[in-house]
Design an enzyme around this catalytic site. Sequence first.
Site, short mmCIF file in Angstrom:
data_model
loop_
_atom_site.label_atom_id
_atom_site.label_comp_id
_atom_site.label_asym_id
_atom_site.label_seq_id
_atom_site.Cartn_x
_atom_site.Cartn_y
_atom_site.Cartn_z
N LYS A 42 0.81 -1.20 0.00
CA LYS A 42 0.00 0.00 0.00
C LYS A 42 0.85 1.26 0.00
CE LYS A 42 -2.67 -2.17 3.57
NZ LYS A 42 -3.19 -2.01 4.94
N GLY A 43 2.13 1.10 0.33
CA GLY A 43 2.99 2.27 0.55
C GLY A 43 3.06 3.24 -0.62
N GLU A 97 7.35 2.02 -6.72
CA GLU A 97 7.49 1.61 -5.30
C GLU A 97 7.67 2.85 -4.44
OE1 GLU A 97 7.38 -0.13 -2.77
OE2 GLU A 97 8.04 -2.19 -3.03
N ASP A 98 7.31 2.73 -3.18
CA ASP A 98 7.56 3.83 -2.25
C ASP A 98 9.02 3.89 -1.84
OD1 ASP A 98 7.32 1.38 -0.94
OD2 ASP A 98 6.08 2.13 0.70
N ASP A 101 14.54 -0.55 0.09
CA ASP A 101 15.23 -0.63 1.38
C ASP A 101 16.24 -1.78 1.31
OD1 ASP A 101 15.66 -0.04 4.12
OD2 ASP A 101 14.15 -1.46 4.74
N PHE A 152 14.27 5.18 9.90
CA PHE A 152 12.93 4.67 9.61
C PHE A 152 12.01 5.86 9.35
CE2 PHE A 152 8.79 2.79 10.19
CZ PHE A 152 8.95 1.62 9.45
N VAL A 153 11.44 5.91 8.16
CA VAL A 153 10.62 7.07 7.77
C VAL A 153 9.16 6.67 7.62
CG1 VAL A 153 12.50 8.37 6.69
CG2 VAL A 153 11.23 6.70 5.33
N ASP A 159 4.27 3.62 6.25
CA ASP A 159 3.64 3.43 7.55
C ASP A 159 4.60 2.90 8.60
OD1 ASP A 159 3.83 0.76 6.33
OD2 ASP A 159 2.67 0.10 8.07
N ARG A 165 0.44 6.91 7.28
CA ARG A 165 0.45 6.93 5.80
C ARG A 165 -0.13 8.23 5.26
NH1 ARG A 165 1.58 1.69 3.88
NH2 ARG A 165 0.74 -0.03 5.09
P1 IMP Z 1 12.52 -3.86 1.17
O1 IMP Z 1 13.30 -4.00 2.46
O2 IMP Z 1 13.30 -3.08 0.14
O3 IMP Z 1 12.03 -5.17 0.69
O4 IMP Z 1 11.25 -2.98 1.53
C1 IMP Z 1 10.04 -3.59 1.88
C2 IMP Z 1 9.00 -2.62 2.30
O5 IMP Z 1 9.31 -2.23 3.62
C3 IMP Z 1 8.85 -1.32 1.54
O6 IMP Z 1 8.08 -1.43 0.39
C4 IMP Z 1 8.14 -0.51 2.60
O7 IMP Z 1 6.76 -0.76 2.57
C5 IMP Z 1 8.75 -1.02 3.89
N1 IMP Z 1 9.80 -0.12 4.40
C6 IMP Z 1 11.13 -0.16 4.23
N2 IMP Z 1 11.74 0.85 4.85
C7 IMP Z 1 10.76 1.57 5.43
C8 IMP Z 1 10.74 2.78 6.21
O8 IMP Z 1 11.76 3.43 6.51
N3 IMP Z 1 9.52 3.18 6.62
C9 IMP Z 1 8.35 2.54 6.34
N4 IMP Z 1 8.33 1.43 5.59
C10 IMP Z 1 9.52 0.94 5.15
MG MG Z 2 5.86 -0.90 0.14
#
Ligand code: IMP
Ligand code: MG
Length: 180
Positions: A42-43, A97-98, A101, A152-153, A159, A165
């Site tokens: 949903k991000g 993507e939002d 990470d 962490f944002v 969220d 959100r």
């Molecule tokens: P990944 O670690 O790149 O697989 O990210 C997975 C998901 O974690 C992202 O799509 C976000 O929804 C969530 N995420 C990662 N970092 C943050 C953050 O700093 N704040 C909030 N959600 C996060």
């Molecule tokens: Mg996401």
Amino acid sequence: MERNIQRVLISEEQIQAKVQELANEISREYAGKDPIFVGVLKGVVMFFGDFVKKIKEPCQIDFMCISSYEGTLSTGKMVVKKDISADIKGRHVVILEDIFDTGNSLEFTYHYLLSKEPASLKICTLLDKPERRNPAVTVKPDYTGFVIPNEFVVGYGLDFNEHYRNLPYVGILKPEAYQN
Ligand code: IMP
Ligand code: MG
């Protein structure tokens, strides 16, 4: 400002200007290609809506939802909770993507969509947190809005435990908001 936000990292104005830049670049590159923009819920919801409004070429939209994340720790396990509805075979697809990470979720999403044989597949992420990258991740974003530090944002779709959100900016959460 929301009381659990330590500071605003990226303001609403900065976000809107960057989304316009990304939309201009992608509009130019995909002119005449009728791309499909796939948002990962949903991000991405705020970014997605603002972005596609700024695309000035014919395009289509679709969404998928994968799950891996609980609290502030990624479990690394992915499941498709909602699949796209369009047939993307032979189409030009851009994943939105939002945040990139660890990269685990985009690694999964990219290869999942690639198996549906699109003509091309690219990744556009609003935020990139390179310090957190899993070294095993092979995909990388083709378009990036902001590179951010390892914090962490929340806000603008992002969220913490499904809250924040709705904030129009990206902010850093106070540690006490998630440490208890
Ligand atoms: P990944 O670690 O790149 O697989 O990210 C997975 C998901 O974690 C992202 O799509 C976000 O929804 C969530 N995420 C990662 N970092 C943050 C953050 O700093 N704040 C909030 N959600 C996060
Ligand atoms: Mg996401």
